[in-house]
Scaffold this motif. Structure first.
Motif, PDB file in Angstrom:
ATOM      1  N   LEU A 129       9.810  16.523 -41.392  1.00 56.60           N
ATOM      2  CA  LEU A 129       9.094  15.933 -42.522  1.00 56.60           C
ATOM      3  C   LEU A 129       7.685  16.518 -42.627  1.00 56.60           C
ATOM      4  CD1 LEU A 129      10.165  12.209 -42.128  1.00 56.60           C
ATOM      5  CD2 LEU A 129      10.946  13.841 -43.840  1.00 56.60           C
ATOM      6  N   PRO A 130       7.256  16.861 -43.843  1.00 60.39           N
ATOM      7  CA  PRO A 130       5.922  17.440 -44.011  1.00 60.39           C
ATOM      8  C   PRO A 130       4.835  16.378 -43.911  1.00 60.39           C
ATOM      9  CG  PRO A 130       6.982  17.182 -46.144  1.00 60.39           C
ATOM     10  CD  PRO A 130       8.009  16.793 -45.117  1.00 60.39           C
ATOM     11  N   THR A 131       3.741  16.758 -43.271  1.00 59.24           N
ATOM     12  CA  THR A 131       2.585  15.867 -43.176  1.00 59.24           C
ATOM     13  C   THR A 131       1.372  16.698 -42.820  1.00 59.24           C
ATOM     14  OG1 THR A 131       1.722  13.827 -42.179  1.00 59.24           O
ATOM     15  CG2 THR A 131       2.850  15.350 -40.711  1.00 59.24           C
ATOM     16  N   GLY A 132       0.205  16.185 -43.139  1.00 53.76           N
ATOM     17  CA  GLY A 132      -1.032  16.803 -42.704  1.00 53.76           C
ATOM     18  C   GLY A 132      -1.595  16.028 -41.527  1.00 53.76           C
ATOM     19  N   GLY A 133      -2.697  16.512 -40.974  1.00 55.18           N
ATOM     20  CA  GLY A 133      -3.375  15.749 -39.933  1.00 55.18           C
ATOM     21  C   GLY A 133      -2.687  15.721 -38.604  1.00 55.18           C
ATOM     22  N   ILE A 134      -1.901  16.738 -38.263  1.00 57.16           N
ATOM     23  CA  ILE A 134      -1.263  16.794 -36.949  1.00 57.16           C
ATOM     24  C   ILE A 134      -2.285  17.319 -35.937  1.00 57.16           C
ATOM     25  CG2 ILE A 134       0.529  17.894 -35.566  1.00 57.16           C
ATOM     26  CD1 ILE A 134       2.239  18.017 -38.109  1.00 57.16           C
ATOM     27  N   ASP A 135      -2.476  16.604 -34.838  1.00 54.99           N
ATOM     28  CA  ASP A 135      -3.421  17.020 -33.808  1.00 54.99           C
ATOM     29  C   ASP A 135      -2.793  17.956 -32.785  1.00 54.99           C
ATOM     30  OD1 ASP A 135      -5.728  15.488 -34.641  1.00 54.99           O
ATOM     31  OD2 ASP A 135      -4.620  13.710 -34.022  1.00 54.99           O
ATOM     32  N   LEU A 136      -1.575  17.659 -32.385  1.00 56.50           N
ATOM     33  CA  LEU A 136      -0.905  18.429 -31.342  1.00 56.50           C
ATOM     34  C   LEU A 136       0.582  18.528 -31.633  1.00 56.50           C
ATOM     35  CD1 LEU A 136      -2.362  17.063 -27.947  1.00 56.50           C
ATOM     36  CD2 LEU A 136      -2.672  19.360 -28.888  1.00 56.50           C
ATOM     37  N   ALA A 177      -0.207   6.781 -36.965  1.00 57.26           N
ATOM     38  CA  ALA A 177      -0.774   8.098 -36.678  1.00 57.26           C
ATOM     39  C   ALA A 177      -1.938   8.418 -37.598  1.00 57.26           C
ATOM     40  CB  ALA A 177       0.302   9.167 -36.809  1.00 57.26           C
ATOM     41  N   GLY A 178      -1.939   7.842 -38.805  1.00 54.96           N
ATOM     42  CA  GLY A 178      -2.988   8.124 -39.762  1.00 54.96           C
ATOM     43  C   GLY A 178      -4.289   7.379 -39.524  1.00 54.96           C
ATOM     44  N   GLU A 179      -4.319   6.463 -38.571  1.00 58.09           N
ATOM     45  CA  GLU A 179      -5.541   5.708 -38.313  1.00 58.09           C
ATOM     46  C   GLU A 179      -6.585   6.576 -37.616  1.00 58.09           C
ATOM     47  OE1 GLU A 179      -6.084   2.898 -39.531  1.00 58.09           O
ATOM     48  OE2 GLU A 179      -4.079   2.150 -40.042  1.00 58.09           O
ATOM     49  N   PRO A 180      -7.869   6.350 -37.889  1.00 53.64           N
ATOM     50  CA  PRO A 180      -8.922   7.140 -37.242  1.00 53.64           C
ATOM     51  C   PRO A 180      -8.843   7.048 -35.717  1.00 53.64           C
ATOM     52  CG  PRO A 180      -9.819   5.857 -39.054  1.00 53.64           C
ATOM     53  CD  PRO A 180      -8.413   5.389 -38.857  1.00 53.64           C
ATOM     54  N   GLY A 181      -8.993   8.187 -35.067  1.00 54.37           N
ATOM     55  CA  GLY A 181      -9.019   8.219 -33.615  1.00 54.37           C
ATOM     56  C   GLY A 181      -7.667   8.257 -32.940  1.00 54.37           C
ATOM     57  N   VAL A 182      -6.585   8.106 -33.691  1.00 51.63           N
ATOM     58  CA  VAL A 182      -5.246   8.155 -33.110  1.00 51.63           C
ATOM     59  C   VAL A 182      -4.803   9.614 -33.000  1.00 51.63           C
ATOM     60  CG1 VAL A 182      -2.826   7.520 -33.436  1.00 51.63           C
ATOM     61  CG2 VAL A 182      -4.637   5.875 -33.964  1.00 51.63           C
ATOM     62  N   LEU A 183      -4.237   9.988 -31.878  1.00 54.40           N
ATOM     63  CA  LEU A 183      -3.758  11.347 -31.656  1.00 54.40           C
ATOM     64  C   LEU A 183      -2.372  11.474 -32.274  1.00 54.40           C
ATOM     65  CD1 LEU A 183      -4.741  13.931 -30.143  1.00 54.40           C
ATOM     66  CD2 LEU A 183      -3.351  13.168 -28.217  1.00 54.40           C
ATOM     67  N   ALA A 184      -2.262  12.214 -33.370  1.00 58.33           N
ATOM     68  CA  ALA A 184      -1.004  12.361 -34.102  1.00 58.33           C
ATOM     69  C   ALA A 184      -0.230  13.562 -33.559  1.00 58.33           C
ATOM     70  CB  ALA A 184      -1.278  12.549 -35.584  1.00 58.33           C
ATOM     71  N   VAL A 185       1.026  13.349 -33.186  1.00 63.07           N
ATOM     72  CA  VAL A 185       1.820  14.357 -32.490  1.00 63.07           C
ATOM     73  C   VAL A 185       3.077  14.715 -33.281  1.00 63.07           C
ATOM     74  CG1 VAL A 185       3.004  14.926 -30.331  1.00 63.07           C
ATOM     75  CG2 VAL A 185       0.987  13.441 -30.291  1.00 63.07           C
ATOM     76  N   ARG A 233     -10.153  16.368 -24.812  1.00 63.74           N
ATOM     77  CA  ARG A 233      -9.689  17.264 -23.744  1.00 63.74           C
ATOM     78  C   ARG A 233      -8.271  17.760 -24.044  1.00 63.74           C
ATOM     79  NH1 ARG A 233     -10.413  18.813 -18.496  1.00 63.74           N
ATOM     80  NH2 ARG A 233     -12.522  17.947 -18.483  1.00 63.74           N
ATOM     81  N   LEU A 234      -7.414  16.891 -24.515  1.00 60.38           N
ATOM     82  CA  LEU A 234      -6.046  17.291 -24.832  1.00 60.38           C
ATOM     83  C   LEU A 234      -6.011  18.318 -25.965  1.00 60.38           C
ATOM     84  CD1 LEU A 234      -4.337  13.793 -24.635  1.00 60.38           C
ATOM     85  CD2 LEU A 234      -3.885  15.712 -23.107  1.00 60.38           C
ATOM     86  N   THR A 235      -6.873  18.152 -26.952  1.00 59.18           N
ATOM     87  CA  THR A 235      -6.869  19.080 -28.085  1.00 59.18           C
ATOM     88  C   THR A 235      -7.627  20.366 -27.760  1.00 59.18           C
ATOM     89  OG1 THR A 235      -8.780  17.923 -29.042  1.00 59.18           O
ATOM     90  CG2 THR A 235      -6.598  17.269 -29.806  1.00 59.18           C
ATOM     91  N   ALA A 236      -8.713  20.269 -26.982  1.00 63.42           N
ATOM     92  CA  ALA A 236      -9.517  21.456 -26.676  1.00 63.42           C
ATOM     93  C   ALA A 236      -8.785  22.424 -25.763  1.00 63.42           C
ATOM     94  CB  ALA A 236     -10.841  21.037 -26.041  1.00 63.42           C
ATOM     95  N   THR A 237      -7.878  21.919 -24.934  1.00 61.66           N
ATOM     96  CA  THR A 237      -7.179  22.775 -23.971  1.00 61.66           C
ATOM     97  C   THR A 237      -5.791  23.192 -24.447  1.00 61.66           C
ATOM     98  OG1 THR A 237      -6.316  20.817 -22.821  1.00 61.66           O
ATOM     99  CG2 THR A 237      -8.398  21.742 -22.015  1.00 61.66           C
ATOM    100  N   ALA A 238      -5.441  22.815 -25.670  1.00 60.26           N
ATOM    101  CA  ALA A 238      -4.116  23.154 -26.197  1.00 60.26           C
ATOM    102  C   ALA A 238      -4.015  24.649 -26.468  1.00 60.26           C
ATOM    103  CB  ALA A 238      -3.858  22.376 -27.485  1.00 60.26           C
ATOM    104  N   TYR A 239      -2.780  25.170 -26.429  1.00 59.49           N
ATOM    105  CA  TYR A 239      -2.556  26.553 -26.827  1.00 59.49           C
ATOM    106  C   TYR A 239      -2.950  26.710 -28.289  1.00 59.49           C
ATOM    107  CZ  TYR A 239       0.194  27.817 -22.681  1.00 59.49           C
ATOM    108  OH  TYR A 239       0.605  28.085 -21.400  1.00 59.49           O
ATOM    109  N   PRO A 240      -3.796  27.681 -28.600  1.00 57.86           N
ATOM    110  CA  PRO A 240      -4.183  27.872 -30.007  1.00 57.86           C
ATOM    111  C   PRO A 240      -3.013  28.379 -30.838  1.00 57.86           C
ATOM    112  CG  PRO A 240      -5.055  29.647 -28.643  1.00 57.86           C
ATOM    113  CD  PRO A 240      -4.446  28.643 -27.704  1.00 57.86           C
ATOM    114  N   ALA A 241      -2.753  27.718 -31.940  1.00 62.31           N
ATOM    115  CA  ALA A 241      -1.665  28.085 -32.839  1.00 62.31           C
ATOM    116  C   ALA A 241      -1.891  27.340 -34.145  1.00 62.31           C
ATOM    117  CB  ALA A 241      -0.303  27.720 -32.242  1.00 62.31           C
TER     118      ALA A 241
END
Length: 422
Positions: free
Chosen positions: A268-275, A246-254, A327-335
């Motif tokens: 578990l705590p982590t940063g860099g969550i996309d969705l 998930a930490g690799e560039p361009g990978v969508l981390a969920v 597209r998946l991130t731009a159309t996500a519910y903002p939160a």
């Protein structure tokens, strides 16, 4: 073009778990099922009904057991559509696309090619047809299952094909070499979407290279942002860190979320969550029998997101992998953690800046979510009870984990740049 900025915050016998249509306090399944039967756990629903009991789907089997006893067949059939499919508005999504023509490579515990609702659309390489744990087949149902005799329990892209690849041993313990080989096999097979439903604690050079090759070949790579939490001790004692791939560039981390949108207690705590995507109280099938199970966790959220990526690829075949991700991130519910909106991802018109044009139609909000803070806390207590009652497999898995943070990934600040859209 760099991806947009990431947002985030820091068996013998399966237990029988409870779910209901308006389940605002949903149960997260334990990390592993020990050799003894898991306790029966009843989780309170927000609207009061008792709901229906279903066997729980484990994420792994006890690595200490002398013999492997696979997850048994469920004898229960789900009577209702669960909250997660309502939240993702799948009934309406399927009127636009079923993901036909798209192949999703699923890297997990394997997938039974003959499982209910998957027959004829699963190709399993190597040992991947033997899904002893059952989780991989459960996830495949969320990605591409038809629901069998229960169409309302279909996955996100019920017309897609699944390439099953083993990223774990037979008991469900992740293996870096197996994950790397699976990513390479998915790339060779020209999979449109690669779902990595496991998370590794250490960066691996060979895996980094394999993921880069997959992205260069045009695959959308979706991965679990964290492993499942340990079954003993507190996740609060584990420092925030990056997991791989998930930490690799361009990978969508969920990450997984409860109906109210929050991550489960003990995540578990982590940063860099996309969705964030539904990851508790989710219904799907398994590799044995025609019954249903109740499951949850980060892998479940990853499967739902991979299914959404397949739906987008089917609807927007001209879009690049990066454009699908945007597209998946731009159309996500903002939160605080953007919430996956599969319907909006497929139907929204995006402008040159990548933002939705005009009054973009959002998915309907089918689950009435009141102030669920109390029920979410109740969920945490129920989860803690189950985790403490399990065999403590997680504590073994965490032995030797490095406690230092992984180095930060080079994501740009939010709002930087205006990448092109597909």
């Amino acid at each position: 073009m760099k991806p947009p900025a990431r947002r985030g915050t820091g068996r013998p016998r399966a237990g029988r778990l409870l779910y209901g249509v308006s389940l605002a306090a949903a149960l997260v399944v334990p990390v592993a099922v020990p050799a003894q039967a898991a306790p029966v756990t009843r989780t309170p629903a927000a609207d009061g009904p008792k709901g229906q009991e279903l066997p729980g789907m484990p994420t792994a089997l006890d690595p200490r057991a002398e013999a492997v006893a696979c997850t048994p067949a469920s004898k229960e059939q789900a009577e209702k559509q669960d909250w997660s499919r309502q939240r993702l508005d799948l009934d309406r999504l399927h009127r636009h696309t079923t993901g036909s023509g798209v192949t999703v490579a699923l890297i997990s515990t394997g997938v039974d090619p003959g499982a209910e609702g998957l027959d004829g659309r699963v190709t399993a390489q190597g040992q991947a047809a033997d899904d002893c744990v059952g989780q991989g087949t459960f996830l495949a149902g969320l990605i591409a299952g038809t629901g069998g005799p229960t169409p309302r329990l279909a996955g996100v892209a019920p017309g897609a094909k699944v390439l099953a690849l083993r990223g774990t041993d037979r008991r469900g313990q992740p293996d870096p070499a197996l994950v790397t080989a699976a990513v390479r096999a998915a790339t060779t097979a020209e999979a449109d979407v690669i779902a990595v439903a496991v998370a590794l604690p250490r960066k691996d050079t060979a895996l980094t290279r394999a993921v880069a090759e997959a992205r260069k070949a045009g695959a959308v790579v979706v991965a679990s942002a964290t492993p499942e939490p340990p079954s003993r001790g507190s996740a609060d004692e584990i420092p925030s860190r990056t997991y791989w791939p998930a930490g690799e560039p361009g990978v969508l981390a969920v990450a997984d979320m409860l109906p109210a949108g929050a991550r489960p207690d003990g995540a578990l705590p982590t940063g860099g969550i996309d969705l964030a995507a539904p990851g508790a109280g989710v219904v799907s099938g398994g590799p044995r029998g025609k019954g249903h199970y109740l499951g949850g966790g980060v892998a479940v959220a990853t499967a739902y997101t991979a299914g959404a990526a397949a739906a987008v690829r089917a609807t927007h075949p001209e879009a690049s992998a990066d454009a699908v991700t945007r597209r998946l991130t731009a159309t996500a519910y903002p939160a605080d953690l953007p919430q996956l909106d599969a319907y909006a991802a497929v139907t929204t018109v995006l402008g040159d800046t990548g933002a939705p044009v005009g009054g973009a139609e959002r998915a309907a909000e089918p689950v009435t979510v009141r102030n669920t803070s109390d029920t979410d806390r109740a969920t945490g207590r129920a989860v803690l009870f189950v985790l403490l009652g399990s065999a403590g497999v997680g504590s073994l898995l965490w032995a030797g984990f490095a406690l230092t943070r992984a180095r930060a990934r080079g994501w740009r600040p939010a709002g930087a740049g205006t990448p092109d859209q597909g």
